[in-house]
Design an enzyme around this catalytic site. Structure first.
Site, short mmCIF file in Angstrom:
data_model
loop_
_atom_site.label_atom_id
_atom_site.label_comp_id
_atom_site.label_asym_id
_atom_site.label_seq_id
_atom_site.Cartn_x
_atom_site.Cartn_y
_atom_site.Cartn_z
N THR A 34 0.82 -1.21 0.00
CA THR A 34 0.00 0.00 0.00
C THR A 34 0.85 1.26 0.00
O THR A 34 1.86 1.34 0.71
CB THR A 34 -0.93 0.02 1.22
N ARG A 45 -5.23 -13.64 2.68
CA ARG A 45 -6.65 -13.46 2.99
C ARG A 45 -7.20 -14.61 3.82
O ARG A 45 -8.08 -14.42 4.65
CB ARG A 45 -7.43 -13.25 1.70
N GLU A 86 -5.85 -6.38 3.99
CA GLU A 86 -5.58 -7.39 2.95
C GLU A 86 -6.58 -7.28 1.80
O GLU A 86 -7.03 -8.28 1.25
CB GLU A 86 -5.62 -8.78 3.56
#
Length: 394
Positions: free
Chosen positions: A124, A251, A371
């Site tokens: 990110t 995930r 995530e």
């Protein structure tokens, strides 16, 4: 409950007992003080938790993904931050196993298995959010032999944010642009295995609602020179697809964290509903409270089945982004509702920092946005659903 081997069941039981004995008695003080859990992390290393997804020949105590998910749930049941402390590490290990060169595997995996090397991933960027293809962090090829020479380097510039374990990790799987002109954009994205050094700076710790104790930081790169050998798999332009595969296990791990938070909230609500009496009976006997408990346990049980299904799919070697997305979407939303319902059942005590349910309510939102946000998950699920069921396909 789990389809595990006898040995794997023992591993989960060992972690569960450790959580009850070592974590539960200290977690409230650690969490309220936002204290890094050094002693607990060291115990996790000694138990082999950092090597659970790393197989032979680099480690002799790996487990299946369903077992990894169950262990993660137990850690999060004690304190979600402990599961977060090994989440990104496990994703990086899977990236190395799936795509790393033999040299990269031999260099990192043995020490990652013991926790000597702790790893994290950097995706990110400030202002970028879930749009990974819009990233601005670049790695420019440099050196006497150019981009194909083993003696060459990359010069890395850019910044990342919300990097968990940034201060304590010594290895970062950095998603960056090695070809800013590539079309489509994802073909110019690669992963570099970056070790800290000149040009790498860990910035401020970001203040958070929950997920205390484990740091989430901004990091920046200013002309950092990284050897060509740090390119994951040795081939440029593969980073986006590599990371998408890595995020499948990521995930599943986040979904398991949500299960842990949900289970802790459910356990506390069931116990309190029998300890507290009103109008002459235990409060669970009141229909309004009993209905909440019924919904909580149903959601928790359904979520666990989704996680285990995704974990088995992942171990099959088939693409599991739809299954991992469904598990993450369902369990994170369920954990948020279960945590809120636990607060309702506790009444005024649920709003007090002297009861753990207020912590569950603060920790649960992370799994909704972490995530890949749940809005992103819905898109992933819909695309895969249509792709697997094309009208007119034979």
């Amino acid at each position: 409950m789990y389809e595990l081997t006898e040995e794997e069941t023992s591993v989960v039981s060992l972690v569960s007992e450790w959580v009850n004995r070592e974590v539960k008695p200290v977690v409230r003080d650690l969490e309220h003080g936002n204290t890094y859990p050094e002693d607990l992390i060291e115990q996790m290393k000694e138990m082999g938790i950092y090597g659970l997804v790393i197989p032979e020949p680099w480690n002799d105590a790996s487990v299946s993904t369903p077992c990894f998910a169950a262990v993660t749930e137990e850690l999060a049941r004690g304190w979600m931050s402990l599961a977060g402390a090994m989440g990104g590490h496990s994703v990086v290990a899977q990236l190395l196993l799936a795509f790393g060169t033999e040299e990269q595997k031999d260099r990192y995996l043995p020490r990652m298995a013991t926790g000597e090397i702790r790893a994290t991933m950097a995706l990110t960027e400030p202002g970028g959010g879930s749009d990974l293809q819009a990233m601005r962090t670049t790695a420019r090829a440099d050196g006497p032999d150019g981009p194909d020479g083993l003696d060459g380097h990359y010069v890395v510039d850019g910044s990342k944010t919300w990097i968990s374990n940034a201060r304590h990790a010594s290895l970062v799987a950095l998603l960056c642009r090695t070809d800013p002109e590539a079309e489509p954009a994802h073909r110019g994205i690669s992963i570099l295995l970056v070790e800290k050094g000149p040009g790498f700076e860990v910035g401020r710790d970001l203040p958070k609602l929950g997920y205390k104790g484990v740091e989430s930081c901004e990091i920046s790169f200013d002309g950092m020179r990284v050897p060509r050998s740090a390119l994951l798999g040795g081939v440029e332009g593969k980073g986006f697809s590599q990371m998408m595969r890595g995020l499948e296990i990521g995930r599943i791990q986040v979904a398991s964290r949500a299960l842990g938070v949900g289970q802790a909230a459910l356990d506390d609500a069931v116990r309190y509903s029998q300890e507290r009496e009103s109008f002459g009976k235990q409060i669970w006997e009141h229909q309004s409270v009993g209905n909440l408990l019924a919904e909580m346990v149903t959601q928790q049980t359904a979520g666990r089945q989704l996680v285990q299904h995704a974990a088995r799919k992942y171990d099959s070697g088939e693409r599991a982004d739809m299954e991992a997305g469904m598990a993450k979407l369902f369990t994170s939303e369920a954990a948020m509702k279960i945590a809120l319902d636990a607060v309702r059942i506790h009444g005024g005590h649920g709003y007090s920092t002297e009861f753990d349910v207020e912590r569950y309510f603060r920790d649960a939102p992370l799994m909704i946005v972490g995530e890949g946000t749940n809005e992103i998950q819905r898109g992933v699920i819909a695309r895969q659903l249509v792709k697997r069921n094309r009208v007119g396909d034979a």
